[in-house]
Scaffold this active site. Structure first.
Site, PDB file in Angstrom:
ATOM      1  N   HIS A  58       0.804  -0.919   0.176  1.00 15.23           N
ATOM      2  CA  HIS A  58      -0.007   0.071   0.017  1.00 15.23           C
ATOM      3  C   HIS A  58       0.944   1.410   0.151  1.00 15.23           C
ATOM      4  O   HIS A  58       0.635   2.167  -0.874  1.00 15.23           O
ATOM      5  CB  HIS A  58      -0.762   0.090   1.259  1.00 15.23           C
ATOM      6  CG  HIS A  58      -1.821   1.191   1.506  1.00 15.23           C
ATOM      7  ND1 HIS A  58      -3.037   1.105   1.244  1.00 15.23           N
ATOM      8  CD2 HIS A  58      -1.286   2.371   1.836  1.00 15.23           C
ATOM      9  CE1 HIS A  58      -3.724   2.257   1.583  1.00 15.23           C
ATOM     10  NE2 HIS A  58      -2.626   3.320   1.899  1.00 15.23           N
ATOM     11  N   GLU A  59       1.887   1.305   0.849  1.00 14.73           N
ATOM     12  CA  GLU A  59       2.659   2.505   1.163  1.00 14.73           C
ATOM     13  C   GLU A  59       3.550   2.600  -0.370  1.00 14.73           C
ATOM     14  O   GLU A  59       3.789   3.937  -0.778  1.00 14.73           O
ATOM     15  CB  GLU A  59       3.526   2.549   2.324  1.00 14.73           C
ATOM     16  CG  GLU A  59       2.674   2.646   3.672  1.00 14.73           C
ATOM     17  CD  GLU A  59       1.679   3.520   3.732  1.00 14.73           C
ATOM     18  OE1 GLU A  59       1.871   4.431   3.261  1.00 14.73           O
ATOM     19  OE2 GLU A  59       0.787   3.145   4.589  1.00 14.73           O
TER      20      GLU A  59
ATOM     21  N   HIS B 194       1.564   4.235  -2.980  1.00 15.73           N
ATOM     22  CA  HIS B 194       1.789   5.709  -3.017  1.00 15.73           C
ATOM     23  C   HIS B 194       2.707   6.211  -3.698  1.00 15.73           C
ATOM     24  O   HIS B 194       2.542   7.381  -4.268  1.00 15.73           O
ATOM     25  CB  HIS B 194       1.697   6.170  -1.403  1.00 15.73           C
ATOM     26  CG  HIS B 194       0.324   6.236  -0.826  1.00 15.73           C
ATOM     27  ND1 HIS B 194      -0.964   6.532  -1.574  1.00 15.73           N
ATOM     28  CD2 HIS B 194      -0.220   5.481   0.291  1.00 15.73           C
ATOM     29  CE1 HIS B 194      -1.862   6.158  -0.743  1.00 15.73           C
ATOM     30  NE2 HIS B 194      -1.761   5.644   0.381  1.00 15.73           N
TER      31      HIS B 194
ATOM     32  N   TYR C  85      -4.514  14.557  -3.110  1.00 18.04           N
ATOM     33  CA  TYR C  85      -4.565  13.706  -1.661  1.00 18.04           C
ATOM     34  C   TYR C  85      -5.708  14.429  -1.049  1.00 18.04           C
ATOM     35  O   TYR C  85      -5.686  14.836   0.051  1.00 18.04           O
ATOM     36  CB  TYR C  85      -3.436  13.468  -1.070  1.00 18.04           C
ATOM     37  CG  TYR C  85      -3.480  12.154  -0.008  1.00 18.04           C
ATOM     38  CD1 TYR C  85      -3.562  11.080  -0.547  1.00 18.04           C
ATOM     39  CD2 TYR C  85      -3.455  12.322   1.455  1.00 18.04           C
ATOM     40  CE1 TYR C  85      -3.829  10.053   0.368  1.00 18.04           C
ATOM     41  CE2 TYR C  85      -3.778  11.421   2.062  1.00 18.04           C
ATOM     42  CZ  TYR C  85      -3.663  10.303   1.692  1.00 18.04           C
ATOM     43  OH  TYR C  85      -4.036   9.081   2.511  1.00 18.04           O
TER      44      TYR C  85
ATOM     45  N   GLU D 238      -6.344   6.467  -2.386  1.00 18.73           N
ATOM     46  CA  GLU D 238      -5.998   5.601  -1.447  1.00 18.73           C
ATOM     47  C   GLU D 238      -6.593   4.119  -1.926  1.00 18.73           C
ATOM     48  O   GLU D 238      -6.019   3.075  -1.677  1.00 18.73           O
ATOM     49  CB  GLU D 238      -7.070   5.839  -0.198  1.00 18.73           C
ATOM     50  CG  GLU D 238      -6.140   6.628   0.799  1.00 18.73           C
ATOM     51  CD  GLU D 238      -5.079   5.935   1.278  1.00 18.73           C
ATOM     52  OE1 GLU D 238      -5.343   4.726   1.772  1.00 18.73           O
ATOM     53  OE2 GLU D 238      -4.155   6.633   1.563  1.00 18.73           O
TER      54      GLU D 238
ATOM     55  N   ASP E  68      -9.720  14.011   7.606  1.00 20.95           N
ATOM     56  CA  ASP E  68      -8.786  12.946   6.836  1.00 20.95           C
ATOM     57  C   ASP E  68      -8.910  13.486   5.200  1.00 20.95           C
ATOM     58  O   ASP E  68      -9.182  12.454   4.416  1.00 20.95           O
ATOM     59  CB  ASP E  68      -9.714  11.731   6.835  1.00 20.95           C
ATOM     60  CG  ASP E  68      -8.655  10.675   6.302  1.00 20.95           C
ATOM     61  OD1 ASP E  68      -7.653  10.724   6.083  1.00 20.95           O
ATOM     62  OD2 ASP E  68      -9.599   9.449   5.814  1.00 20.95           O
TER      63      ASP E  68
ATOM     64  N   HIS F  56      -9.630   7.808   3.256  1.00 25.43           N
ATOM     65  CA  HIS F  56      -9.546   6.602   3.866  1.00 25.43           C
ATOM     66  C   HIS F  56     -11.030   5.997   4.022  1.00 25.43           C
ATOM     67  O   HIS F  56     -11.278   4.814   4.355  1.00 25.43           O
ATOM     68  CB  HIS F  56      -8.973   6.339   5.321  1.00 25.43           C
ATOM     69  CG  HIS F  56      -7.288   6.785   4.821  1.00 25.43           C
ATOM     70  ND1 HIS F  56      -7.010   7.919   5.399  1.00 25.43           N
ATOM     71  CD2 HIS F  56      -6.450   6.067   4.474  1.00 25.43           C
ATOM     72  CE1 HIS F  56      -5.436   7.901   5.106  1.00 25.43           C
ATOM     73  NE2 HIS F  56      -5.197   6.819   4.621  1.00 25.43           N
TER      74      HIS F  56
HETATM   75 ZN   LIG Z   1      -2.806   5.322   2.102  1.00 20.73          ZN
END
Ligand SMILES: [Zn+2]
Length: 647
Positions: free
Chosen positions: A369-370, A373, A384, A393, A449, A454
């Site tokens: 996941h990271e 990005h 974002y 996301e 957020d 998310h």
């Molecule tokens: Zn993320």
């Protein structure tokens, strides 16, 4: 000028006279080379004369003396031998790798060994055909680093390097040498030899550029590290093979076999990245269970390796930028930190906290996941916030999961973070308070957020789940759907093409629909089943042909794993303010938090650590001098409020 004079002296020295010596051992050299080892009878050994190398022919044992030498070093050993190490020269110019060592006792040459070229062509070119500056350009292109050692020192500018200080500057200055190719010792090329020290990625190389043609003749790495295969007893992924580096008899979680490297470092519960140290192991069998949880480091390292492999094997992509971008992971970030994030250049993992079972966040799907990005930032670069942020996301969840299926087929699921604490479900977003329908139940419209990135990612996640796995039901808009799954491989290919080839920073859900259909057409043909299931899956999640989305036009840094907020900011005042800010907030546990202020472009203006207590907290921040405008407060990277400064 000096060099030409020197050449005149040396040229006639070779082969002037011959002597009769008794050779007791001779190992013939390779083609074009003198013997690799010669021993003389101790009673009849040649007398040593400084600067002279005794040359003995392989065949007839006739000897001569060569004075075309440079003494590199000399030393004495406990057995009473002196050892002189000479380099061969021609026209006063050293010949690379032509080294002969003379072993002397009581003034006599008892043996010699090394690599010495015979029949060197005396008419070799001695004047370069191209300028040193041009050769350097070629060498730097070969190294292709982002950052060089000499750039750290502003004194070391190219202009400075041409002054008398050149001997101490690290700016590359060429030495003129002859370079013999590996397979033909007699083919000598006049070459520029550069010593180039790069910091990012780290390397220090000798590079030989042909001084006539500009060809790269050879490179030699000076930083001696060896990639090895280690055995890792990971926590979340069982026993796995990882690539590590052996350096000074210690193994570390670094490797250079994938792109420009995979590097996993230990922040030791601090937050200052420059203080990070290597994770090390003495035997390359990584089973380091200890109180500070070092056993989780190999999960991050292996996860980064597998993420690299996933993109390479499925999409021929060389890391996130397709240019080998080095993947750096920092483990043990801060204390009691329950999150993980990509900050634009590296991954960072907290160790978790007691509330969530004290488990570090180095799970495979979080690694994927990271790092995804990072890939997104090099491709679609989705802003974002709001819908584009939700897509950002969602793609990270999609590929985090696809990477888990790719690398760990024995333990795969549609959950995110289930190794330590499930954060989201792609097959049932509602189970974790995410919408499965565009603007349906749980769809978030507030500003927390970054506009619910998310949360609203659930729609993209569910689209991908339906496309891959299939499913039927009725969505929040009372639309009945049935999607036939096309499988993970095809679904991930469509998602990848959508992200990399078509999406732009301001794309919203309706764009994702259009571009993914286009991607499916590209890959599988118009009218194919894959195209029709892609359309059906979008219809199923309520992103129909005629939806419109909210464009989010600004970008902010720090992309975290989307942990539910533990800190809730209740009040921010005065607002507008001039030089201080009072924050009233609650925390679900006592601990250390990071409070940061960003300007509206996402630039970090100020940050500090704050101690919190469980329950209600009140904090005053004395602001630095700020220009009038709007600012964003984040606590532990989570958007916590907006305030303005007005003088
Ligand atoms: Zn993320």
């Amino acid at each position: 000028m000096k060099r030409l004079l020197g050449a005149a002296i040396y040229i006639f020295c070779c082969g002037l006279f011959t002597q009769a010596q008794k050779v007791t051992r001779l190992e013939a050299g390779d083609k074009g080379l003198h013997p690799s080892l010669i021993e003389f009878s101790s009673t009849n050994a040649p007398v040593f004369k400084k600067g002279n190398v005794v040359i003995v022919n392989n065949n007839d044992l006739k000897s001569s003396v060569s004075a075309n030498t440079i003494l590199l070093n000399a030393d004495t050993d406990d057995l009473g031998f002196e050892h002189y190490r000479y380099q061969q020269i021609l026209n006063g110019i050293p010949i690379e790798n032509a080294i002969y060592i003379l072993h002397i006792k009581t003034g006599k040459v008892l043996s010699e060994n090394g690599r010495w070229i015979k029949n060197i062509p005396l008419n070799s070119i001695r004047i370069p055909g191209i300028a040193e500056a041009d050769a350097l350009k070629i060498a730097l292109k070969k190294v292709n680093a982002q950052h060089y050692k000499w750039e750290d020192n502003e004194e070391n500018t190219p202009a400075k390097a041409t002054t008398e200080d050149e001997s101490i500057t690290l700016y590359p200055k060429a030495k003129l040498v002859y370079y013999a190719s590996e397979d033909d010792a007699t083919a000598l090329h006049l070459a520029y030899k550069f010593d180039i020290y790069a910091k990012e990625p780290l390397s220090r190389q000798l590079i030989y550029i042909d001084a006539q043609t500009g060809a790269v003749l050879s490179t030699k790495e000076l930083i001696e590290t060896i990639d090895t295969e280690g055995k890792a007893s990971t926590v979340y992924n069982g026993i796995q093979t990882v690539k590590t580096t052996l350096n000074n008899r210690v193994y570390s979680l670094k490797e250079t076999t994938r792109g420009n490297g995979i590097i996993t470092l230990n922040l030791q519960n601090r937050t200052v990245y420059t203080t990070a140290v290597d994770f090390t192991d003495a035997d390359n069998n990584w089973n380091n269970v200890n109180a500070v949880k070092d056993q989780y480091a190999t999960d991050a390292h292996w996860g980064a390796e597998k993420t690299y492999d996933f993109y390479l094997q499925n999409f021929k992509r060389n890391s996130i930028d397709n240019k080998g971008f080095a993947l750096k992971s920092y483990v043990h970030y801060n204390k009691n930190y329950f999150n993980a994030f990509w900050d634009g250049s590296v991954m960072t993992y907290g160790d978790g906290n007691a509330f969530y079972g004290n488990k570090p966040l180095t799970a495979l799907d979080i690694c994927g996941h990271e790092i995804t990005h990072g890939l997104t930032s090099y491709t679609a670069d989705l802003n974002y916030g709001k819908e584009s942020g939700a897509l950002n996301e969602g793609f990270s969840d999609i590929f985090g999961t696809a990477i888990e299926w790719f690398a760990r087929p024995v333990k795969k699921d549609w959950l995110i973070g289930s190794d330590f604490y499930t954060l989201r479900s792609m097959s049932n977003p509602n189970a974790y308070n995410q919408p499965d329908t565009y603007k349906g139940i749980y769809w978030y419209t507030g500003n927390n957020d970054n506009g619910g990135v998310h949360t609203n990612s659930g729609v993209l996640n569910y689209w991908f789940y339906l496309l891959s796995n299939g499913g039927n039901g009725t969505n929040d808009k009372a639309f009945s759907f049935k999607v036939t799954g096309i499988g993970m491989q095809k679904a991930q290919a469509i998602a990848y093409r959508t992200l990399v080839t078509y999406l732009v920073p301001t794309s919203v859900y309706k764009d994702a629909r259009i571009y993914s259909i286009k991607s499916a057409e590209d890959l599988f043909g118009k009218g194919s089943n894959e195209v029709s299931q892609t359309i059906k899956a979008w219809d199923a999640v309520g992103v129909t042909e005629n939806v419109t989305g909210i464009v989010y036009a600004t970008n902010v840094p720090h992309v975290n794993a989307g942990i539910a907020e533990e800190v809730k900011v209740k009040k921010l005042y005065p607002n507008p303010t001039q030089n201080y800010l009072i924050i009233e907030f609650t925390d679900n546990k006592p601990g250390t938090r990071n409070a940061a202020i960003y300007d509206i472009s996402g630039k970090l203006i100020y940050d500090r650590y704050i101690k919190t207590v469980q329950g209600n907290n009140r904090l005053q921040i004395n602001l630095p001098s700020l220009v009038d405008g709007t600012y964003v407060l984040k606590v532990d990277n989570v958007h916590s409020g907006i305030f303005s400064v007005k003088h």
